[in-house]
Write a protein that holds these residues in place. Structure first.
Motif, PDB file in Angstrom:
ATOM      1  N   UNK A  98      49.252 -57.197  26.412  1.00 11.79           N
ATOM      2  CA  UNK A  98      48.178 -58.166  26.171  1.00 11.79           C
ATOM      3  C   UNK A  98      47.107 -58.071  27.251  1.00 11.79           C
ATOM      4  N   UNK A  99      47.534 -57.923  28.503  1.00 19.24           N
ATOM      5  CA  UNK A  99      46.598 -57.820  29.617  1.00 19.24           C
ATOM      6  C   UNK A  99      45.723 -56.568  29.495  1.00 19.24           C
ATOM      7  N   UNK A 100      46.332 -55.473  29.043  1.00 17.16           N
ATOM      8  CA  UNK A 100      45.617 -54.202  28.932  1.00 17.16           C
ATOM      9  C   UNK A 100      44.928 -54.021  27.584  1.00 17.16           C
ATOM     10  N   UNK A 101      45.047 -55.022  26.699  1.00 16.49           N
ATOM     11  CA  UNK A 101      44.468 -54.942  25.351  1.00 16.49           C
ATOM     12  C   UNK A 101      44.995 -53.727  24.590  1.00 16.49           C
ATOM     13  N   UNK A 102      46.297 -53.496  24.711  1.00 20.01           N
ATOM     14  CA  UNK A 102      46.957 -52.380  24.030  1.00 20.01           C
ATOM     15  C   UNK A 102      47.750 -52.922  22.846  1.00 20.01           C
ATOM     16  N   UNK A 103      47.490 -52.440  21.637  1.00 22.89           N
ATOM     17  CA  UNK A 103      48.265 -52.886  20.474  1.00 22.89           C
ATOM     18  C   UNK A 103      49.750 -52.584  20.674  1.00 22.89           C
ATOM     19  N   UNK A 104      50.599 -53.514  20.283  1.00 27.72           N
ATOM     20  CA  UNK A 104      52.035 -53.342  20.505  1.00 27.72           C
ATOM     21  C   UNK A 104      52.811 -53.839  19.298  1.00 27.72           C
ATOM     22  N   UNK A 105      53.428 -52.905  18.580  1.00 24.76           N
ATOM     23  CA  UNK A 105      54.313 -53.311  17.488  1.00 24.76           C
ATOM     24  C   UNK A 105      55.760 -53.187  17.955  1.00 24.76           C
ATOM     25  N   UNK A 106      56.692 -53.554  17.100  1.00 20.65           N
ATOM     26  CA  UNK A 106      58.099 -53.572  17.498  1.00 20.65           C
ATOM     27  C   UNK A 106      58.626 -52.177  17.807  1.00 20.65           C
ATOM     28  N   UNK A 107      58.140 -51.165  17.072  1.00 25.34           N
ATOM     29  CA  UNK A 107      58.592 -49.791  17.312  1.00 25.34           C
ATOM     30  C   UNK A 107      58.163 -49.328  18.699  1.00 25.34           C
ATOM     31  N   UNK A 108      56.907 -49.581  19.033  1.00 24.48           N
ATOM     32  CA  UNK A 108      56.410 -49.173  20.342  1.00 24.48           C
ATOM     33  C   UNK A 108      57.084 -49.985  21.449  1.00 24.48           C
ATOM     34  N   UNK A 109      57.307 -51.271  21.202  1.00 27.39           N
ATOM     35  CA  UNK A 109      57.977 -52.118  22.189  1.00 27.39           C
ATOM     36  C   UNK A 109      59.365 -51.569  22.509  1.00 27.39           C
ATOM     37  N   UNK A 110      60.101 -51.211  21.488  1.00 25.71           N
ATOM     38  CA  UNK A 110      61.452 -50.671  21.685  1.00 25.71           C
ATOM     39  C   UNK A 110      61.416 -49.367  22.466  1.00 25.71           C
ATOM     40  N   UNK A 111      60.450 -48.520  22.141  1.00 29.84           N
ATOM     41  CA  UNK A 111      60.329 -47.230  22.817  1.00 29.84           C
ATOM     42  C   UNK A 111      59.981 -47.418  24.298  1.00 29.84           C
ATOM     43  N   UNK A 112      59.032 -48.297  24.576  1.00 30.35           N
ATOM     44  CA  UNK A 112      58.624 -48.547  25.960  1.00 30.35           C
ATOM     45  C   UNK A 112      59.779 -49.156  26.754  1.00 30.35           C
ATOM     46  N   UNK A 113      60.487 -50.104  26.152  1.00 33.79           N
ATOM     47  CA  UNK A 113      61.607 -50.747  26.830  1.00 33.79           C
ATOM     48  C   UNK A 113      62.696 -49.729  27.158  1.00 33.79           C
ATOM     49  N   UNK A 114      62.937 -48.808  26.248  1.00 30.29           N
ATOM     50  CA  UNK A 114      63.936 -47.769  26.489  1.00 30.29           C
ATOM     51  C   UNK A 114      63.526 -46.899  27.671  1.00 30.29           C
ATOM     52  N   UNK A 115      62.277 -46.456  27.686  1.00 28.43           N
ATOM     53  CA  UNK A 115      61.818 -45.527  28.724  1.00 28.43           C
ATOM     54  C   UNK A 115      61.528 -46.224  30.050  1.00 28.43           C
ATOM     55  N   UNK A 116      61.516 -47.539  30.054  1.00 27.58           N
ATOM     56  CA  UNK A 116      61.345 -48.289  31.298  1.00 27.58           C
ATOM     57  C   UNK A 116      62.686 -48.717  31.880  1.00 27.58           C
ATOM     58  N   UNK A 117      63.774 -48.355  31.221  1.00 23.36           N
ATOM     59  CA  UNK A 117      65.098 -48.746  31.697  1.00 23.36           C
ATOM     60  C   UNK A 117      65.554 -47.827  32.823  1.00 23.36           C
ATOM     61  N   UNK A 118      66.401 -48.363  33.694  1.00 27.07           N
ATOM     62  CA  UNK A 118      66.940 -47.560  34.796  1.00 27.07           C
ATOM     63  C   UNK A 118      67.759 -46.402  34.260  1.00 27.07           C
ATOM     64  N   UNK A 119      68.446 -46.632  33.156  1.00 20.69           N
ATOM     65  CA  UNK A 119      69.287 -45.582  32.574  1.00 20.69           C
ATOM     66  C   UNK A 119      68.443 -44.398  32.123  1.00 20.69           C
ATOM     67  N   UNK A 120      67.322 -44.669  31.434  1.00 19.79           N
ATOM     68  CA  UNK A 120      66.466 -43.572  30.951  1.00 19.79           C
ATOM     69  C   UNK A 120      65.818 -42.851  32.129  1.00 19.79           C
ATOM     70  N   UNK A 121      65.351 -43.614  33.106  1.00 17.05           N
ATOM     71  CA  UNK A 121      64.697 -42.985  34.250  1.00 17.05           C
ATOM     72  C   UNK A 121      65.685 -42.167  35.074  1.00 17.05           C
TER      73      UNK A 121
END
Length: 213
Positions: A98-121
């Motif tokens: 919202x701060x960056x004015x980036x559209x976010x649907x559930x698919x993208x949210x799930x993908x970002x959350x996965x790649x922001x996890x300690x396990x993925x990193x």
């Protein structure tokens, strides 16, 4: 790592604060390796002495916090807390989008959350390696050419946690807390880090209620 006084104007900034004691522990495990010092070769007390002597070009975390805290209400500054990212990653991602004015649907949210996890990193730690930066600044900070190839990655085994401060010896903990009281306590009226989080949450809630009207 830049202070508010040194960043260019006209951009949007996301500032992530972390409990200073946990940040100290994380820095203790990161910086010696960056400088070619073997893990455990220096104590927490010796590391604290080095930090207070100015070994970090970023300066103390307290003044860093203070400068950005004073700009927390600016429309181009989004304050987040590391602990909130850990406790509610998806909610934090929504705030950032919202701060960056980036559209976010559930698919993208799930993908970002996965790649922001300690396990993925952790599984893709090469993407967060700092060797290229150390190689660039090595001469400027006086590191020898034959410096050991120690781990300078941003993702380390045992990292990504809250509460590492328990390992800090009591005298060092008192020293760090004293510095908070001298800056953010006396000058900003924030008794401790928890008070900072609470104050920010109240400000955010008040802003939401205002927008709701």
């Amino acid at each position: 790592h830049e202070r508010i006084s040194t960043v260019p104007a006209g951009a949007k900034y996301i500032y992530v604060a972390r409990h200073p004691l946990d940040a100290f522990v994380s820095f203790y495990h990161f910086l010696p390796g960056y400088m070619g010092i073997a893990p455990g070769a220096i104590s927490y007390s010796e590391f604290a002495d080095a930090i207070f002597a100015g070994v970090s070009v970023s300066g103390g975390i307290w003044g860093h916090f203070q400068g950005w805290w004073q700009r927390r209400g600016d429309p181009n500054v989004l304050w987040l807390f590391y602990e909130d990212l850990k406790e509610d990653l998806e909610g934090s991602i929504r705030k950032i989008a919202a701060f960056m004015d980036v559209p976010l649907d559930e698919v993208k949210l799930t993908d970002v959350a996965c790649k922001a996890s300690f396990e993925w990193m952790s599984a893709h730690s090469d993407k967060f390696d700092d060797h290229f930066l150390r190689g660039y600044v090595k001469d400027r900070i006086g590191l020898p050419e034959d410096i050991p190839d120690t781990n300078v990655g941003k993702v380390r085994r045992g990292g990504g946690k809250i509460g590492g401060r328990g390992a800090i010896p009591e005298p060092v903990k008192c020293l760090l807390e004293k510095r908070w009281k001298e800056t953010l306590g006396s000058e900003e009226g924030l008794e401790n880090y928890e008070a900072m989080r609470s104050s920010h949450a109240q400000m955010h809630q008040a802003g939401s209620q205002f927008c709701g009207h």
